[in-house]
Design a protein around this motif. Sequence first.
Motif, PDB file in Angstrom:
ATOM      1  N   VAL A  69       0.837  -1.196   0.000  1.00 57.11           N
ATOM      2  CA  VAL A  69       0.000   0.000   0.000  1.00 57.11           C
ATOM      3  C   VAL A  69       0.874   1.248   0.000  1.00 57.11           C
ATOM      4  O   VAL A  69       0.651   2.187  -0.774  1.00 57.11           O
ATOM      5  N   VAL A  70       1.876   1.279   0.852  1.00 56.85           N
ATOM      6  CA  VAL A  70       2.768   2.439   0.933  1.00 56.85           C
ATOM      7  C   VAL A  70       3.568   2.595  -0.351  1.00 56.85           C
ATOM      8  O   VAL A  70       3.722   3.712  -0.859  1.00 56.85           O
ATOM      9  N   ASP A  71       4.054   1.503  -0.898  1.00 57.19           N
ATOM     10  CA  ASP A  71       4.800   1.570  -2.153  1.00 57.19           C
ATOM     11  C   ASP A  71       3.945   2.169  -3.271  1.00 57.19           C
ATOM     12  O   ASP A  71       4.433   2.973  -4.072  1.00 57.19           O
ATOM     13  N   GLU A  72       2.684   1.813  -3.321  1.00 56.73           N
ATOM     14  CA  GLU A  72       1.787   2.355  -4.341  1.00 56.73           C
ATOM     15  C   GLU A  72       1.602   3.864  -4.158  1.00 56.73           C
ATOM     16  O   GLU A  72       1.644   4.625  -5.125  1.00 56.73           O
ATOM     17  N   ILE A  73       1.448   4.302  -2.924  1.00 59.02           N
ATOM     18  CA  ILE A  73       1.297   5.731  -2.629  1.00 59.02           C
ATOM     19  C   ILE A  73       2.564   6.484  -3.024  1.00 59.02           C
ATOM     20  O   ILE A  73       2.501   7.553  -3.648  1.00 59.02           O
ATOM     21  N   ILE A  74       3.711   5.928  -2.669  1.00 59.18           N
ATOM     22  CA  ILE A  74       4.989   6.569  -3.000  1.00 59.18           C
ATOM     23  C   ILE A  74       5.180   6.616  -4.511  1.00 59.18           C
ATOM     24  O   ILE A  74       5.579   7.643  -5.066  1.00 59.18           O
ATOM     25  N   ASN A  75       4.864   5.536  -5.180  1.00 58.80           N
ATOM     26  CA  ASN A  75       5.017   5.473  -6.634  1.00 58.80           C
ATOM     27  C   ASN A  75       4.162   6.532  -7.323  1.00 58.80           C
ATOM     28  O   ASN A  75       4.605   7.171  -8.279  1.00 58.80           O
ATOM     29  N   LYS A  76       2.954   6.758  -6.837  1.00 58.81           N
ATOM     30  CA  LYS A  76       2.039   7.725  -7.455  1.00 58.81           C
ATOM     31  C   LYS A  76       2.382   9.169  -7.127  1.00 58.81           C
ATOM     32  O   LYS A  76       1.994  10.078  -7.850  1.00 58.81           O
ATOM     33  N   ASN A  77       3.070   9.409  -6.018  1.00 58.54           N
ATOM     34  CA  ASN A  77       3.286  10.771  -5.536  1.00 58.54           C
ATOM     35  C   ASN A  77       4.743  11.209  -5.476  1.00 58.54           C
ATOM     36  O   ASN A  77       5.069  12.206  -4.821  1.00 58.54           O
ATOM     37  N   SER A  78       5.609  10.455  -6.138  1.00 54.35           N
ATOM     38  CA  SER A  78       7.028  10.809  -6.106  1.00 54.35           C
ATOM     39  C   SER A  78       7.717  10.234  -7.337  1.00 54.35           C
ATOM     40  O   SER A  78       7.095   9.546  -8.137  1.00 54.35           O
ATOM     41  N   GLN A  79       8.997  10.479  -7.415  1.00 51.33           N
ATOM     42  CA  GLN A  79       9.775   9.904  -8.510  1.00 51.33           C
ATOM     43  C   GLN A  79      10.321   8.525  -8.140  1.00 51.33           C
ATOM     44  O   GLN A  79      11.072   7.942  -8.904  1.00 51.33           O
ATOM     45  N   PHE A  80       9.913   8.003  -6.990  1.00 53.68           N
ATOM     46  CA  PHE A  80      10.411   6.714  -6.513  1.00 53.68           C
ATOM     47  C   PHE A  80       9.380   5.621  -6.752  1.00 53.68           C
ATOM     48  O   PHE A  80       8.177   5.866  -6.721  1.00 53.68           O
ATOM     49  N   SER A  81       9.869   4.403  -6.927  1.00 57.09           N
ATOM     50  CA  SER A  81       8.963   3.284  -7.156  1.00 57.09           C
ATOM     51  C   SER A  81       8.534   2.600  -5.862  1.00 57.09           C
ATOM     52  O   SER A  81       7.574   1.840  -5.862  1.00 57.09           O
ATOM     53  N   SER A  82       9.237   2.880  -4.764  1.00 55.96           N
ATOM     54  CA  SER A  82       8.899   2.228  -3.500  1.00 55.96           C
ATOM     55  C   SER A  82       9.317   3.102  -2.318  1.00 55.96           C
ATOM     56  O   SER A  82      10.131   4.020  -2.466  1.00 55.96           O
ATOM     57  N   PHE A  83       8.759   2.764  -1.161  1.00 55.08           N
ATOM     58  CA  PHE A  83       9.151   3.476   0.046  1.00 55.08           C
ATOM     59  C   PHE A  83      10.622   3.240   0.353  1.00 55.08           C
ATOM     60  O   PHE A  83      11.340   4.161   0.748  1.00 55.08           O
ATOM     61  N   THR A  84      11.090   2.025   0.142  1.00 58.35           N
ATOM     62  CA  THR A  84      12.488   1.701   0.412  1.00 58.35           C
ATOM     63  C   THR A  84      13.413   2.569  -0.446  1.00 58.35           C
ATOM     64  O   THR A  84      14.408   3.101   0.047  1.00 58.35           O
ATOM     65  N   GLU A  85      13.086   2.730  -1.709  1.00 55.54           N
ATOM     66  CA  GLU A  85      13.893   3.570  -2.601  1.00 55.54           C
ATOM     67  C   GLU A  85      13.883   5.026  -2.119  1.00 55.54           C
ATOM     68  O   GLU A  85      14.924   5.688  -2.089  1.00 55.54           O
ATOM     69  N   MET A  86      12.708   5.507  -1.702  1.00 55.89           N
ATOM     70  CA  MET A  86      12.617   6.880  -1.216  1.00 55.89           C
ATOM     71  C   MET A  86      13.391   7.047   0.094  1.00 55.89           C
ATOM     72  O   MET A  86      14.098   8.035   0.284  1.00 55.89           O
ATOM     73  N   ARG A  87      13.283   6.066   0.975  1.00 51.30           N
ATOM     74  CA  ARG A  87      14.007   6.127   2.247  1.00 51.30           C
ATOM     75  C   ARG A  87      15.515   6.163   2.014  1.00 51.30           C
ATOM     76  O   ARG A  87      16.224   6.950   2.631  1.00 51.30           O
ATOM     77  N   ASP A  88      16.000   5.336   1.106  1.00 50.80           N
ATOM     78  CA  ASP A  88      17.433   5.309   0.816  1.00 50.80           C
ATOM     79  C   ASP A  88      17.913   6.659   0.293  1.00 50.80           C
ATOM     80  O   ASP A  88      18.986   7.138   0.668  1.00 50.80           O
TER      81      ASP A  88
END
Length: 108
Positions: A69-88
């Motif tokens: 669910v979080v990965d989908e939200i991050i993918n739709k609202n950022s340039q990242f495909s997942s929360f892990t990618e955004m966190r890194d």
Amino acid sequence: MDDLDKLMSDLDRMSKNAEKLDGDHEFSFEDLFTNDFLNKYTSFKTTDDLLSAIPVDNAKSFDDFDKPVVDEIINKNSQFSSFTEMRDEAVEFYALNGLSNGTSFDIH
């Protein structure tokens, strides 16, 4: 102060900043996902906006997130495909800001 002196001063400051960043650290959600980071990489304006979009009870633990669910939200609202990618990327952004703190270098 001439340009060489300024550069030497900045490099000295960066060396001291690197010493502070050395070792293991724990970061809060707010430490990593600053407004500067969010504005640069996402459609969220504030940490509160991001937290409001993520269905979690306790945002202090990244491991408690419902990953798909979080990965989908991050993918739709950022340039990242997942929360892990955004966190890194947020960790790298935090470290670069820490290194450049108090210098004339601007990473934004």
